[in-house]
Design a protein around this motif. Sequence first.
Motif, PDB file in Angstrom:
ATOM      1  N   HIS A  33     -10.849   5.667  -0.039  1.00 20.48           N
ATOM      2  CA  HIS A  33     -10.610   5.816  -1.724  1.00 20.48           C
ATOM      3  C   HIS A  33     -11.444   5.083  -2.112  1.00 20.48           C
ATOM      4  CE1 HIS A  33      -7.467   3.271   0.216  1.00 20.48           C
ATOM      5  NE2 HIS A  33      -7.883   2.572  -0.673  1.00 20.48           N
ATOM      6  N   VAL A  34     -11.581   5.184  -3.543  1.00 19.60           N
ATOM      7  CA  VAL A  34     -12.505   4.042  -4.495  1.00 19.60           C
ATOM      8  C   VAL A  34     -11.827   2.850  -4.399  1.00 19.60           C
ATOM      9  CG1 VAL A  34     -13.204   3.805  -6.693  1.00 19.60           C
ATOM     10  CG2 VAL A  34     -13.165   6.164  -5.765  1.00 19.60           C
ATOM     11  N   THR A  35     -12.613   1.879  -4.327  1.00 20.46           N
ATOM     12  CA  THR A  35     -12.271   0.429  -4.165  1.00 20.46           C
ATOM     13  C   THR A  35     -13.001  -0.276  -5.296  1.00 20.46           C
ATOM     14  OG1 THR A  35     -13.368  -0.116  -2.354  1.00 20.46           O
ATOM     15  CG2 THR A  35     -10.958   0.697  -1.982  1.00 20.46           C
ATOM     16  N   VAL A  36     -12.512  -1.516  -5.437  1.00 26.41           N
ATOM     17  CA  VAL A  36     -13.133  -2.531  -6.313  1.00 26.41           C
ATOM     18  C   VAL A  36     -13.349  -3.759  -5.531  1.00 26.41           C
ATOM     19  CG1 VAL A  36     -11.122  -3.510  -7.195  1.00 26.41           C
ATOM     20  CG2 VAL A  36     -13.256  -4.054  -8.420  1.00 26.41           C
ATOM     21  N   ASN A  37     -14.552  -4.278  -5.384  1.00 27.58           N
ATOM     22  CA  ASN A  37     -15.047  -5.270  -4.415  1.00 27.58           C
ATOM     23  C   ASN A  37     -15.764  -6.434  -5.304  1.00 27.58           C
ATOM     24  OD1 ASN A  37     -14.417  -4.170  -1.665  1.00 27.58           O
ATOM     25  ND2 ASN A  37     -15.254  -2.535  -2.584  1.00 27.58           N
ATOM     26  N   PRO A  38     -15.467  -7.859  -5.073  1.00 30.29           N
ATOM     27  CA  PRO A  38     -14.377  -8.041  -4.273  1.00 30.29           C
ATOM     28  C   PRO A  38     -13.215  -7.839  -5.009  1.00 30.29           C
ATOM     29  CG  PRO A  38     -15.342  -9.914  -5.601  1.00 30.29           C
ATOM     30  CD  PRO A  38     -16.091  -8.915  -5.859  1.00 30.29           C
ATOM     31  N   LYS A  39     -11.933  -8.020  -4.474  1.00 31.91           N
ATOM     32  CA  LYS A  39     -10.886  -7.599  -4.659  1.00 31.91           C
ATOM     33  C   LYS A  39      -9.885  -8.767  -5.423  1.00 31.91           C
ATOM     34  CE  LYS A  39     -10.125  -4.507  -0.754  1.00 31.91           C
ATOM     35  NZ  LYS A  39     -10.214  -3.267  -1.476  1.00 31.91           N
ATOM     36  N   GLU A  40     -10.416 -10.031  -5.621  1.00 38.18           N
ATOM     37  CA  GLU A  40      -9.745 -10.973  -6.288  1.00 38.18           C
ATOM     38  C   GLU A  40     -10.830 -11.677  -7.114  1.00 38.18           C
ATOM     39  OE1 GLU A  40      -7.999 -13.824  -3.524  1.00 38.18           O
ATOM     40  OE2 GLU A  40      -6.693 -12.196  -2.811  1.00 38.18           O
ATOM     41  N   ALA A  41     -10.406 -12.209  -8.316  1.00 36.50           N
ATOM     42  CA  ALA A  41     -11.319 -13.116  -9.210  1.00 36.50           C
ATOM     43  C   ALA A  41     -10.089 -14.115 -10.009  1.00 36.50           C
ATOM     44  CB  ALA A  41     -11.630 -12.133 -10.310  1.00 36.50           C
ATOM     45  N   PRO A 171       0.016   4.197  -1.934  1.00 34.07           N
ATOM     46  CA  PRO A 171       0.278   5.624  -2.374  1.00 34.07           C
ATOM     47  C   PRO A 171      -0.862   6.531  -1.992  1.00 34.07           C
ATOM     48  CG  PRO A 171      -0.583   4.232  -4.134  1.00 34.07           C
ATOM     49  CD  PRO A 171      -0.182   3.574  -3.333  1.00 34.07           C
ATOM     50  N   GLU A 172      -0.770   7.751  -2.120  1.00 36.48           N
ATOM     51  CA  GLU A 172      -1.696   8.826  -1.684  1.00 36.48           C
ATOM     52  C   GLU A 172      -3.108   8.591  -2.317  1.00 36.48           C
ATOM     53  OE1 GLU A 172      -2.175  13.602  -0.596  1.00 36.48           O
ATOM     54  OE2 GLU A 172      -0.300  12.650  -1.632  1.00 36.48           O
ATOM     55  N   HIS A 173      -3.013   8.379  -3.468  1.00 36.20           N
ATOM     56  CA  HIS A 173      -4.248   8.446  -4.336  1.00 36.20           C
ATOM     57  C   HIS A 173      -4.057   7.040  -5.247  1.00 36.20           C
ATOM     58  CE1 HIS A 173      -3.921  12.523  -3.707  1.00 36.20           C
ATOM     59  NE2 HIS A 173      -5.369  12.589  -3.565  1.00 36.20           N
ATOM     60  N   PRO A 174      -4.285   5.828  -4.392  1.00 30.20           N
ATOM     61  CA  PRO A 174      -4.227   4.679  -5.176  1.00 30.20           C
ATOM     62  C   PRO A 174      -5.320   4.400  -5.992  1.00 30.20           C
ATOM     63  CG  PRO A 174      -4.856   4.080  -2.712  1.00 30.20           C
ATOM     64  CD  PRO A 174      -4.674   5.755  -2.834  1.00 30.20           C
ATOM     65  N   ALA A 175      -4.951   3.619  -7.036  1.00 29.98           N
ATOM     66  CA  ALA A 175      -6.205   3.182  -8.035  1.00 29.98           C
ATOM     67  C   ALA A 175      -6.681   1.748  -7.591  1.00 29.98           C
ATOM     68  CB  ALA A 175      -5.506   2.942  -9.334  1.00 29.98           C
ATOM     69  N   PRO A 176      -7.920   1.760  -7.914  1.00 27.30           N
ATOM     70  CA  PRO A 176      -8.606   0.246  -7.542  1.00 27.30           C
ATOM     71  C   PRO A 176      -7.826  -0.792  -8.231  1.00 27.30           C
ATOM     72  CG  PRO A 176     -10.352   1.904  -8.120  1.00 27.30           C
ATOM     73  CD  PRO A 176      -9.002   2.524  -8.482  1.00 27.30           C
ATOM     74  N   VAL A 177      -7.573  -1.911  -7.576  1.00 31.28           N
ATOM     75  CA  VAL A 177      -6.946  -3.107  -8.147  1.00 31.28           C
ATOM     76  C   VAL A 177      -7.566  -4.325  -8.090  1.00 31.28           C
ATOM     77  CG1 VAL A 177      -4.993  -4.326  -7.972  1.00 31.28           C
ATOM     78  CG2 VAL A 177      -4.678  -1.958  -7.858  1.00 31.28           C
ATOM     79  N   LEU A 178      -7.820  -5.177  -9.018  1.00 33.70           N
ATOM     80  CA  LEU A 178      -8.408  -6.235  -8.873  1.00 33.70           C
ATOM     81  C   LEU A 178      -7.461  -7.524  -9.132  1.00 33.70           C
ATOM     82  CD1 LEU A 178     -11.181  -8.136  -8.720  1.00 33.70           C
ATOM     83  CD2 LEU A 178     -11.222  -8.009 -11.419  1.00 33.70           C
ATOM     84  N   THR A 179      -7.160  -8.243  -8.329  1.00 32.19           N
ATOM     85  CA  THR A 179      -6.129  -9.198  -8.257  1.00 32.19           C
ATOM     86  C   THR A 179      -6.707 -10.572  -8.935  1.00 32.19           C
ATOM     87  OG1 THR A 179      -4.972  -8.433  -6.191  1.00 32.19           O
ATOM     88  CG2 THR A 179      -4.519 -10.736  -7.236  1.00 32.19           C
ATOM     89  N   LEU A 180      -5.881 -11.203  -9.964  1.00 33.58           N
ATOM     90  CA  LEU A 180      -6.329 -12.047 -10.634  1.00 33.58           C
ATOM     91  C   LEU A 180      -5.431 -13.437 -10.650  1.00 33.58           C
ATOM     92  CD1 LEU A 180      -7.262 -10.552 -14.168  1.00 33.58           C
ATOM     93  CD2 LEU A 180      -8.684 -10.883 -12.263  1.00 33.58           C
TER      94      LEU A 180
END
Length: 244
Positions: A33-41, A171-180
């Motif tokens: 699935h689509v992700t955001v990288n890096p996952k933390e900022a 979830p089945e279709h998770p949204a990309p998440v950026l942890t702050l």
Amino acid sequence: MTRLRRTATAAAALAFTAAATAVLGFAGPASAHVTVNPKEATQGGYARVAFRVPNESDTASTTKLEVVLPENAPVGSVSTMPVPGWTVTTEKRKVDPPIEVHGSQLTEAVSKITWTASGDAGVKPGQFQEFPVSMGPLPQVDSMVFKTLQTYSDGNISRWIDDPAPGAEEPEHPAPVLTLAAAAAPSGSATPTAAVASPDDDDDDDGNGLAVGLGVAGLVAGLAGLVLGGLAFARTRREPVAKA
């Protein structure tokens, strides 16, 4: 007879394979699935992130990507990096209260970024593409959820829009998440503590005082001796010498 035996053997093999698949779960690889990288900022800072888009179709290419920025976490500055063969557009929305960026009050923020492939530049089967974005200052929230739509050349759309639930399965279709994460406190911000004299310091002071006192007493005694000696010498000079 031989043909019947071969048919029965093949059927048994197929049945065994199906049973193994059902029991062991060999149903093929899980969907990417689509992700955001890096996952933390870090909150309050700037970040360069990339939306990584794998192509899940065996016959169609990914031709468009739409990323929606969260309404509860507006960002004042958003810029994109050119991706060869793709055009990019942004949409904005009003924000209230305004966002402060380098002393300026901004009343609008980017709400959506759309990348569209031109010609044969789409993400083909078996490939993936990254779409870099620079953004900041990042809001004072725990995470940013980017609901994303991935459109294929055959018209199918993968909707990566499901919010993650803490402690629950993905979830089945998770949204990309950026942890702050919260910004670290600046060094040297702790209140300095006053120096406290130790008992050893007091002992040193007492010893030094005693030594000084003894030295002064010795000096006084020496001076007194000199005075008495001088008086005695003067007296002997004044007294007549007895004749034999």
